[in-house]
Design a protein around this motif. Structure first.
Motif, PDB file in Angstrom:
ATOM      1  N   UNK A  50     -13.656 -39.423  41.022  1.00 21.04           N
ATOM      2  CA  UNK A  50     -13.129 -39.591  42.383  1.00 21.04           C
ATOM      3  C   UNK A  50     -12.401 -38.341  42.870  1.00 21.04           C
ATOM      4  N   UNK A  51     -12.152 -37.397  41.963  1.00 19.09           N
ATOM      5  CA  UNK A  51     -11.438 -36.180  42.326  1.00 19.09           C
ATOM      6  C   UNK A  51      -9.935 -36.346  42.344  1.00 19.09           C
ATOM      7  N   UNK A  52      -9.460 -37.463  41.848  1.00 21.83           N
ATOM      8  CA  UNK A  52      -8.020 -37.736  41.829  1.00 21.83           C
ATOM      9  C   UNK A  52      -7.322 -36.976  40.706  1.00 21.83           C
ATOM     10  N   UNK A  53      -7.964 -36.931  39.555  1.00 23.91           N
ATOM     11  CA  UNK A  53      -7.341 -36.370  38.359  1.00 23.91           C
ATOM     12  C   UNK A  53      -8.143 -35.165  37.908  1.00 23.91           C
ATOM     13  N   UNK A  54      -7.557 -33.993  38.025  1.00 23.14           N
ATOM     14  CA  UNK A  54      -8.284 -32.760  37.726  1.00 23.14           C
ATOM     15  C   UNK A  54      -7.797 -32.124  36.434  1.00 23.14           C
ATOM     16  N   UNK A  55      -7.579 -32.954  35.423  1.00 24.08           N
ATOM     17  CA  UNK A  55      -7.229 -32.444  34.104  1.00 24.08           C
ATOM     18  C   UNK A  55      -8.333 -32.852  33.143  1.00 24.08           C
ATOM     19  N   UNK A  56      -8.401 -32.168  32.034  1.00 23.27           N
ATOM     20  CA  UNK A  56      -9.408 -32.490  31.032  1.00 23.27           C
ATOM     21  C   UNK A  56      -9.024 -33.780  30.308  1.00 23.27           C
ATOM     22  N   UNK A  57     -10.037 -34.425  29.739  1.00 18.28           N
ATOM     23  CA  UNK A  57      -9.794 -35.683  29.035  1.00 18.28           C
ATOM     24  C   UNK A  57      -8.779 -35.495  27.917  1.00 18.28           C
ATOM     25  N   UNK A  58      -8.845 -34.382  27.238  1.00 14.64           N
ATOM     26  CA  UNK A  58      -7.927 -34.118  26.138  1.00 14.64           C
ATOM     27  C   UNK A  58      -6.472 -34.245  26.590  1.00 14.64           C
ATOM     28  N   UNK A  59      -6.137 -33.656  27.722  1.00 15.93           N
ATOM     29  CA  UNK A  59      -4.769 -33.728  28.234  1.00 15.93           C
ATOM     30  C   UNK A  59      -4.437 -35.143  28.690  1.00 15.93           C
ATOM     31  N   UNK A  60      -5.403 -35.815  29.312  1.00 15.46           N
ATOM     32  CA  UNK A  60      -5.198 -37.200  29.734  1.00 15.46           C
ATOM     33  C   UNK A  60      -4.852 -38.073  28.531  1.00 15.46           C
ATOM     34  N   UNK A  61      -5.567 -37.884  27.417  1.00 17.25           N
ATOM     35  CA  UNK A  61      -5.312 -38.709  26.233  1.00 17.25           C
ATOM     36  C   UNK A  61      -3.934 -38.414  25.634  1.00 17.25           C
ATOM     37  N   UNK A  62      -3.475 -37.169  25.768  1.00 18.90           N
ATOM     38  CA  UNK A  62      -2.117 -36.837  25.318  1.00 18.90           C
ATOM     39  C   UNK A  62      -1.098 -37.625  26.139  1.00 18.90           C
ATOM     40  N   UNK A  63      -1.294 -37.668  27.453  1.00 13.32           N
ATOM     41  CA  UNK A  63      -0.390 -38.417  28.320  1.00 13.32           C
ATOM     42  C   UNK A  63      -0.422 -39.913  27.996  1.00 13.32           C
ATOM     43  N   UNK A  64      -1.600 -40.452  27.731  1.00 12.10           N
ATOM     44  CA  UNK A  64      -1.719 -41.872  27.391  1.00 12.10           C
ATOM     45  C   UNK A  64      -0.927 -42.164  26.123  1.00 12.10           C
ATOM     46  N   UNK A  65      -1.112 -41.333  25.104  1.00 14.37           N
ATOM     47  CA  UNK A  65      -0.372 -41.545  23.852  1.00 14.37           C
ATOM     48  C   UNK A  65       1.130 -41.425  24.071  1.00 14.37           C
ATOM     49  N   UNK A  66       1.532 -40.386  24.781  1.00 11.44           N
ATOM     50  CA  UNK A  66       2.958 -40.094  24.939  1.00 11.44           C
ATOM     51  C   UNK A  66       3.679 -41.086  25.834  1.00 11.44           C
TER      52      UNK A  66
END
Length: 74
Positions: A50-66
């Motif tokens: 959708x163009x909402x989140x322009x970060x890589x999946x790796x960084x997204x998963x860090x945020x989910x964990x944290x």
């Protein structure tokens, strides 16, 4: 527009931390989707497409964990 001006304008648009801001904007929705069985990859893919989140999946998963998974164990 010269190359340097274009590079400067592009860098200004994608400021550091903007991915985290968007993540926090959707934090409750992300947490609810995870609780309903959707994977982090499903959520990231949709927000990225959708163009909402322009970060890589790796960084997204860090945020989910944290900010979501570790919060449950506090």
């Amino acid at each position: 527009m010269g190359l340097l001006k274009e590079l400067h304008a592009a860098k200004k648009k994608s400021s550091m931390g903007s991915g985290k801001v968007v993540f926090f904007k959707y934090l409750e929705d992300i947490e609810e989707a995870l609780n309903q069985g959707y994977t982090a990859m499903d959520i990231w893919s949709l927000l990225n497409k959708k163009g909402e989140l322009k970060i890589k999946y790796n960084q997204f998963s860090v945020y989910v964990r944290k900010y979501i998974k570790e919060k449950k164990y506090e």
